[in-house]
Every structure is written in structure tokens, then in C-alpha cells.
Design a protein around this motif. Structure first.
Motif, PDB file in Angstrom:
ATOM      1  N   UNK A 487       0.854  -1.209   0.000  1.00  0.00           N
ATOM      2  CA  UNK A 487       0.000   0.000   0.000  1.00  0.00           C
ATOM      3  C   UNK A 487       0.877   1.242   0.000  1.00  0.00           C
ATOM      4  N   UNK A 488       0.400   2.270  -0.701  1.00  0.00           N
ATOM      5  CA  UNK A 488       1.088   3.574  -0.678  1.00  0.00           C
ATOM      6  C   UNK A 488       0.115   4.624  -0.160  1.00  0.00           C
ATOM      7  N   UNK A 489       0.634   5.550   0.643  1.00  0.00           N
ATOM      8  CA  UNK A 489      -0.190   6.590   1.254  1.00  0.00           C
ATOM      9  C   UNK A 489       0.462   7.948   0.954  1.00  0.00           C
ATOM     10  N   UNK A 490      -0.340   8.854   0.370  1.00  0.00           N
ATOM     11  CA  UNK A 490       0.156  10.208   0.076  1.00  0.00           C
ATOM     12  C   UNK A 490      -0.634  11.200   0.927  1.00  0.00           C
ATOM     13  N   UNK A 491       0.105  12.024   1.663  1.00  0.00           N
ATOM     14  CA  UNK A 491      -0.523  13.046   2.493  1.00  0.00           C
ATOM     15  C   UNK A 491      -0.903  14.226   1.596  1.00  0.00           C
ATOM     16  N   UNK A 492      -2.226  14.450   1.420  1.00  0.00           N
ATOM     17  CA  UNK A 492      -2.693  15.558   0.573  1.00  0.00           C
ATOM     18  C   UNK A 492      -3.399  16.632   1.405  1.00  0.00           C
ATOM     19  N   UNK A 493      -3.091  16.642   2.681  1.00  0.00           N
ATOM     20  CA  UNK A 493      -3.749  17.604   3.565  1.00  0.00           C
ATOM     21  C   UNK A 493      -3.472  19.045   3.108  1.00  0.00           C
ATOM     22  N   UNK A 494      -2.229  19.386   2.824  1.00  0.00           N
ATOM     23  CA  UNK A 494      -1.883  20.754   2.383  1.00  0.00           C
ATOM     24  C   UNK A 494      -2.509  21.056   1.030  1.00  0.00           C
ATOM     25  N   UNK A 495      -2.503  20.043   0.147  1.00  0.00           N
ATOM     26  CA  UNK A 495      -3.105  20.282  -1.160  1.00  0.00           C
ATOM     27  C   UNK A 495      -4.597  20.587  -1.026  1.00  0.00           C
ATOM     28  N   UNK A 496      -5.244  19.804  -0.150  1.00  0.00           N
ATOM     29  CA  UNK A 496      -6.679  20.055   0.076  1.00  0.00           C
ATOM     30  C   UNK A 496      -6.895  21.446   0.645  1.00  0.00           C
ATOM     31  N   UNK A 497      -5.986  21.841   1.562  1.00  0.00           N
ATOM     32  CA  UNK A 497      -6.107  23.176   2.130  1.00  0.00           C
ATOM     33  C   UNK A 497      -5.938  24.261   1.047  1.00  0.00           C
ATOM     34  N   UNK A 498      -4.970  24.071   0.147  1.00  0.00           N
ATOM     35  CA  UNK A 498      -4.739  25.028  -0.941  1.00  0.00           C
ATOM     36  C   UNK A 498      -5.917  25.053  -1.900  1.00  0.00           C
ATOM     37  N   UNK A 499      -6.474  23.851  -2.174  1.00  0.00           N
ATOM     38  CA  UNK A 499      -7.650  23.807  -3.059  1.00  0.00           C
ATOM     39  C   UNK A 499      -8.816  24.571  -2.442  1.00  0.00           C
ATOM     40  N   UNK A 500      -9.019  24.378  -1.151  1.00  0.00           N
ATOM     41  CA  UNK A 500     -10.105  25.102  -0.470  1.00  0.00           C
ATOM     42  C   UNK A 500      -9.867  26.609  -0.506  1.00  0.00           C
ATOM     43  N   UNK A 501      -8.598  27.031  -0.250  1.00  0.00           N
ATOM     44  CA  UNK A 501      -8.260  28.457  -0.265  1.00  0.00           C
ATOM     45  C   UNK A 501      -8.474  29.044  -1.653  1.00  0.00           C
ATOM     46  N   UNK A 502      -8.073  28.292  -2.701  1.00  0.00           N
ATOM     47  CA  UNK A 502      -8.247  28.757  -4.066  1.00  0.00           C
ATOM     48  C   UNK A 502      -9.730  28.874  -4.405  1.00  0.00           C
ATOM     49  N   UNK A 503     -10.482  27.887  -3.956  1.00  0.00           N
ATOM     50  CA  UNK A 503     -11.911  27.911  -4.211  1.00  0.00           C
ATOM     51  C   UNK A 503     -12.555  29.137  -3.542  1.00  0.00           C
ATOM     52  N   UNK A 504     -12.126  29.435  -2.299  1.00  0.00           N
ATOM     53  CA  UNK A 504     -12.655  30.597  -1.586  1.00  0.00           C
ATOM     54  C   UNK A 504     -12.240  31.896  -2.293  1.00  0.00           C
ATOM     55  N   UNK A 505     -10.988  31.965  -2.784  1.00  0.00           N
ATOM     56  CA  UNK A 505     -10.498  33.161  -3.486  1.00  0.00           C
ATOM     57  C   UNK A 505     -11.282  33.387  -4.775  1.00  0.00           C
ATOM     58  N   UNK A 506     -11.536  32.307  -5.511  1.00  0.00           N
ATOM     59  CA  UNK A 506     -12.289  32.427  -6.750  1.00  0.00           C
ATOM     60  C   UNK A 506     -13.718  32.903  -6.472  1.00  0.00           C
ATOM     61  N   UNK A 507     -14.280  32.428  -5.361  1.00  0.00           N
ATOM     62  CA  UNK A 507     -15.642  32.847  -5.017  1.00  0.00           C
ATOM     63  C   UNK A 507     -15.677  34.346  -4.699  1.00  0.00           C
ATOM     64  N   UNK A 508     -14.669  34.821  -3.973  1.00  0.00           N
ATOM     65  CA  UNK A 508     -14.610  36.247  -3.655  1.00  0.00           C
ATOM     66  C   UNK A 508     -14.442  37.083  -4.938  1.00  0.00           C
ATOM     67  N   UNK A 509     -13.582  36.630  -5.847  1.00  0.00           N
ATOM     68  CA  UNK A 509     -13.346  37.332  -7.119  1.00  0.00           C
ATOM     69  C   UNK A 509     -14.640  37.403  -7.934  1.00  0.00           C
ATOM     70  N   UNK A 510     -15.395  36.277  -7.984  1.00  0.00           N
ATOM     71  CA  UNK A 510     -16.637  36.238  -8.759  1.00  0.00           C
ATOM     72  C   UNK A 510     -17.664  37.237  -8.185  1.00  0.00           C
ATOM     73  N   UNK A 511     -17.757  37.252  -6.854  1.00  0.00           N
ATOM     74  CA  UNK A 511     -18.720  38.164  -6.227  1.00  0.00           C
ATOM     75  C   UNK A 511     -18.348  39.624  -6.526  1.00  0.00           C
ATOM     76  N   UNK A 512     -17.064  39.933  -6.466  1.00  0.00           N
ATOM     77  CA  UNK A 512     -16.588  41.303  -6.713  1.00  0.00           C
ATOM     78  C   UNK A 512     -16.864  41.730  -8.152  1.00  0.00           C
ATOM     79  N   UNK A 513     -16.531  40.914  -9.138  1.00  0.00           N
ATOM     80  CA  UNK A 513     -16.707  41.267 -10.556  1.00  0.00           C
ATOM     81  C   UNK A 513     -18.173  41.383 -10.941  1.00  0.00           C
ATOM     82  N   UNK A 514     -18.996  40.603 -10.283  1.00  0.00           N
ATOM     83  CA  UNK A 514     -20.412  40.667 -10.606  1.00  0.00           C
ATOM     84  C   UNK A 514     -21.028  41.945 -10.058  1.00  0.00           C
ATOM     85  N   UNK A 515     -20.432  42.475  -9.012  1.00  0.00           N
ATOM     86  CA  UNK A 515     -20.985  43.683  -8.432  1.00  0.00           C
ATOM     87  C   UNK A 515     -20.524  44.951  -9.169  1.00  0.00           C
ATOM     88  N   UNK A 516     -19.496  44.868  -9.984  1.00  0.00           N
ATOM     89  CA  UNK A 516     -18.980  46.039 -10.711  1.00  0.00           C
ATOM     90  C   UNK A 516     -19.893  46.361 -11.883  1.00  0.00           C
TER      91      UNK A 516
END
Length: 544
Positions: A487-516
Motif C-alpha cells: 500500500x502507498x499513502x500520500x498526504x494531501x492535507x496541504x493540497x486540500x487546504x490550498x484547493x479550499x483556499x483557491x476555491x474561496x479566493x475564486x468565489x470572492x473574485x466572482x462576487x466582486x466582478x459581478x458587483x462592478x
């Protein structure tokens, strides 16, 4: 009485060994000696009485003149002394006679006394008990005829060569064997011995003893038959040994501790001799490598002194061309042409030693490769585990595995150590708990399942959660039997954290551009739109 003596005779003659023969000869010799001694003693007593009588007469003549009280006293004393001595002599004679009679009657063997005419004047009870008639007064010729005496080969011995006539001639005869018939008609074999009876130097008769050796002859015949069988068996055994010796694939040598006496073809082939006979007469140490000769000498001395077999020992033998061959040698005592010799058996282990060297080198190489692989696995951030089928025991876990799971992973695949199962939990991506029996490594070992890129959340004992991607596959043999799982195990905890942060950043960008109120769009280097806000659509009518 006859039956009793017959039974005693049979018991006495049950079997004759050399010891019994000597006892029989000694008994006859003692009987003859006793008769001779008693006869000589009687003669001495008679001579003494004659001397006393002559002395008495001489005293009478000397003292005849003037005989008186003194002469009469001397005469009376002489007569009394003579009577007393005569009485003593008669008593001793009667005692001797009683002893002879008792010894004579007690003999189980037949004892016959002949006079000088070879007529029987006395025979012991055993004769009557065995042959059914009283031989007293009969001549030896009549006795020979009545018992049908013959030599063992069926001949009738010339009378002059019979034991009794020869004994009358002063010869002591023993060991002659005859067939005779007993009263019941049965035929027996007797060993006859005869000797002269002397008074002084004069032969006054003979004593003859018949000893029944029928049973002894049967035993002797059986022993000869048994000996012949043993000899046949020995010859057959020797032939089998020679056949095995020559055909044995194992090299064999017979030697006396110094010289080689026999060598089989296998040893000739091993040492490079076309004819194994070329080794015969060679010093045994000449075929041993110099560095092993002292050891070989000590083993030879041990075998000869203690008569023990030596345990297997690895030595080098010297071939005819000077090259060496590695063998295992054992030795022990055996008999060859009536002599104690050493049998040495050798087993060529040259190929085995080469294989051992190859295996040793291969093992070293594998050890180095395993160490390299382990070092490599411990340097990469991917955790690796190996568990064995059956026991489900984890036999290897890299450092990364232990860091990801937070425990030193040892024990079974469903639990690192006894009790560790409660310290670790595995969750699916939807956070539903995975039972230990359904863990990927267990499924691979038990059911042969492959797990590919499955996201699993590990809840550690310290409260931390680690998001991992697991891959697991079973290892099978040629018979499709599961041996182990990896069995092989890869720790993707940081990647998941970065994906979540990116997803949150994209959501903020979308809300901002839609309001302009302005038009906002994004294009790649090829001029293709990647993003358009709603204002862009209202003005242009273009949608992605």
C-alpha cells in the motif's frame, strides 16, 4: 534302575563341548590313577608285612637260646604289632575298595575292567542300563560283536588296533569313536578311551571308558551346517559389498592408515585417474592437500585407536593434475581380507561450494539493494506499507507512513499493534467511518481487491486529521495465490487546504466582478475567453 541310569546317561551326554571332553578325559585319567595308586599302596602294605615277618623270624633265631620271659614278651609284642598293622592295612584297603566301588558305580559313562586275557572281570551299572546285558566274563571280541561296534565310516576296525589290545600293550588310547547299538536297538556314537592297569611296572589289566557323544555329534553337525550357512552368507555379503563398492557413485577408499588397499571407480574419476587401480599402494596422505594432512593423520589415529567413525569433515583432496577438489570426508573401521582397515567415503561438494559462494554474493547484493530501496523509500514523502497474507502482519512501513499515521506501524494490517485499532480511525471523503475489516490493505490481503487513488481521512490519536490518497494492490505467485499486499499513502492535507483556499479566493473574485458596473473578462494567450461577468453579457450578448 535300568531306566533311571538310562535317563542319567542321556542327561550326561546331552552335548559335548571341548570343556566336557577335557572333563571326561580327566575323569578317566583320575580313575586310572586312583586304581594304580590303590594297587601300589596294597603292594607296599604286603611288602611291609613281609618285612615285619622276616624281622620277627630273625629275632626268634637270635634269641632261641635262653628263651624266657624276655623272649616271650618280645614275641608277643611283635605278634601284636603285626596284627595291628595288618588290621590297619586291611581297613585302609577296604576303604580304598569302597571308594573305588562308589566311584565306579557313580560313573554315568560305561566303565569296563579287563584282565590280561581281555576278559571282563567288572563293569559298572551304566553298561547294563544302556546295553541290556552283563559283560562280566565276556571277551572283548564278544562285546564288540554284541554291540555291533563299527567305525563312523562303516568299517570294522582291525582287532589289533582296538583300544583294549593297545592298552594291554602299554599304550594309552583316547579319542576313538565308534557306532554301537544299545539294548533298545537305537544306534549311538561313543568315544572310547583305554589305559593299562599296572601293579608296579607289571600290566595286570586294562580300564576302558565309553562316553556317549551322540548328541554332541548332532550339535557338531548342526554347528558345521550353521558355520557353512554363515560362510555362504559372508561370501554373499562380501559379493554384495564388492558390487556396491564398485558401483557406488560416492568415491570410496580402503586403506590401512598408510597405504591405499582398494579404490572404487568413483574415486578414480574424482581424482583424475583413468584406472582406480593406479591409486593402490599410494600413501593415503598423498591425495590430501598439504594444509589438511595433519588433520587427516589425527582422524586416522582416532579411528584406529578408538575404533569409532569420524563425523563428516570438509577437506581438500589433491587431484592427479595438482588441482584441488573440495569434499566431505567420513571414515570408519571395516574388515578386509581378515584385517582391520579404514573405509573412507568422500562426497564432492565443489558445485555446492560454488553455489554457496554465489548465494552469499547474491545475498549481499540483495541486502545492499534492500538497504538502498529502504533508504530511498524513507526519503520520499510517500508512505509505503507491506503486509503478509494469512497473518495480515505489517512487515514493513516507511518513515513517511509512520509520520502520516502518527504511530509506529507494527502488527496486523487492521491494527498496527494490539490496542492500536482504537487509536486510529479511517473515514471516507463523505466522513463516513470505514470499519477495520474494510481497510484497503485488509481487502487486498483477504479478497485480492485493488484500491486506486481513494481519498481517505485518517483521524490520528493526537486529534489531528490527515487527508490521504491510498493505493493498494495484492502480490500473487504463479498459482494466483496472494502472498502479500503493498500500500502507498500520500498526504494531501496541504493540497486540500490550498484547493479550499483557491476555491474561496475564486468565489470572492466572482462576487466582486459581478458587483462592478464595468465589463470584466479574462482571456488566455490564444485569445479565448476564460471568464465574463454579467455586465459583459448585457452589453454584448456573448456568453461563455
Amino acid at each position: 534302575m535300568q531306566t533311571t541310569n538310562r535317563k542319567q546317561s542321556k542327561k550326561q551326554n546331552k552335548a559335548i563341548t571341548p570343556k566336557t571332553r577335557r572333563k571326561f578325559a580327566d575323569s578317566q585319567e583320575n580313575l586310572e590313577k586312583l586304581i594304580a595308586e590303590r594297587t601300589a599302596a596294597l603292594k607296599r602294605e604286603i611288602d611291609h608285612l613281609r618285612t615285619e615277618l622276616a624281622e620277627y623270624k630273625r629275632h626268634e633265631i637270635v634269641n632261641c637260646v635262653g628263651a624266657g620271659a624276655r623272649a616271650k614278651k618280645i614275641k608277643d609284642e611283635a605278634q601284636l604289632s603285626a596284627r595291628q598293622y595288618l588290621q590297619k592295612a586291611l581297613t585302609e584297603l577296604e576303604l580304598s575298595h569302597s571308594q573305588l566301588e562308589a566311584l565306579f558305580a557313580a560313573q554315568n559313562d560305561v566303565v569296563i575292567l579287563y584282565d590280561t586275557e581281555m576278559n571282563v572281570y567288572k563293569a559298572n551299572p551304566s553298561f547294563l542300563a544302556n546295553y541290556g546285558f552283563d559283560p562280566t566274563g565276556l571277551n572283548v571280541k564278544e562285546i564288540i560283536q554284541r554291540v555291533s561296534s563299527q567305525c563312523l565310516d562303516g568299517r570294522t576296525l582291525v582287532f589289533e588296533k582296538q583300544p583294549t589290545p593297545r592298552a594291554l600293550g602299554g599304550e594309552k588310547v583316547s579319542g576313538l569313536q565308534f557306532r554301537v547299538k544299545k539294548a533298545d536297538g537305537s544306534e549311538v556314537i561313543v568315544e572310547t578311551s583305554s589305559g593299562p592297569v599296572r601293579i608296579g611296572k607289571k600290566i595286570v589289566g586294562t580300564v576302558t571308558v565309553w562316553h556317549d557323544i551322540t548328541e554332541a555329534k548332532k550339535v557338531e553337525k548342526e554347528l558345521l551346517t550353521h558355520k557353512a550357512c554363515l560362510e555362504t552368507a559372508r561370501q554373499e555379503s562380501e559379493e554384495r559389498y564388492q558390487d556396491l563398492f564398485k558401483k557406488s557413485p560416492e568415491p570410496i577408499i580402503l586403506h590401512d592408515g598408510v597405504r591405499i588397499l582398494e579404490a572404487n571407480p568413483a574415486i578414480g574419476e574424482l581424482l583424475g585417474y583413468q584406472k582406480p587401480e593406479d591409486l593402490i599402494g599410494t600413501n593415503i596422505l598423498n591425495i590430501v592437500a598439504p594444509e589438511y594432512r595433519e588433520l587427516a593423520s589425527s582422524r586416522i589415529r582416532l579411528i584406529l585407536d578408538k575404533e569409532v567413525s569420524t563425523p563428516s569433515k570438509e577437506i581438500n583432496l589433491l587431484r592427479k593434475d595438482g588441482s584441488l577438489v573440495i569434499v566431505e570426508s567420513i571414515g570408519g573401521i571395516c574388515h578386509y581380507l581378515g584385517h582391520r582397515v579404514i573405509q573412507g567415503v568422500f562426497h564432492d561438494i565443489s558445485e555446492r561450494k560454488q553455489l554457496e559462494i554465489m548465494l552469499t554474493n547474491r545475498s549481499i547484493e540483495l541486502s545492499h539493494a534492500l538497504a538502498t530501496l529502504e533508504a530511498m523509500l524513507n526519503t520520499i514523502p510517500i508512505g509505503v506499507m507491506v503486509a503478509e497474507a494469512g497473518s495480515e502482519r505489517v512487515t514493513y512501513s516507511s518513515l513517511a507512513t509512520q509520520e502520516i499515521l502518527g504511530v509506529p506501524l507494527r502488527g496486523t494490517a487492521s491494527g498496527p499493534e494490539p490496542g492500536e485499532l482504537r487509536r486510529i480511525k479511517m473515514l471516507r471523503a463523505d466522513r463516513s467511518e470505514i470499519p477495520p475489516d474494510d481497510w484497503p490493505l485488509v481487502l487486498a490481503l483477504r479478497d485480492g481487491w485493488n484500491t486506486e487513488n481513494e481519498e481517505i481521512i485518517v483521524q490520528r490519536d493526537d486529534g489531528r486529521e490527515v487527508t490521504t490518497v491510498m493505493n493498494c494492490t495484492p502480490v500473487r505467485n504463479d498459482n494466483d495465490q496472494i502472498l502479500r499486499a503493498i500500500a502507498s499513502i500520500v498526504n494531501i492535507t496541504k493540497r486540500k487546504q490550498m484547493e479550499n483556499a483557491l476555491r474561496e479566493s475564486e468565489e470572492r473574485f466572482r462576487i466582486l466582478t459581478e458587483a462592478l458596473p464595468q465589463l470584466v473578462w479574462m482571456m488566455d494567450t490564444s485569445g479565448n475567453f476564460k471568464y465574463l461577468n454579467s455586465q459583459f453579457y448585457h452589453y454584448t450578448g456573448i456568453r461563455l
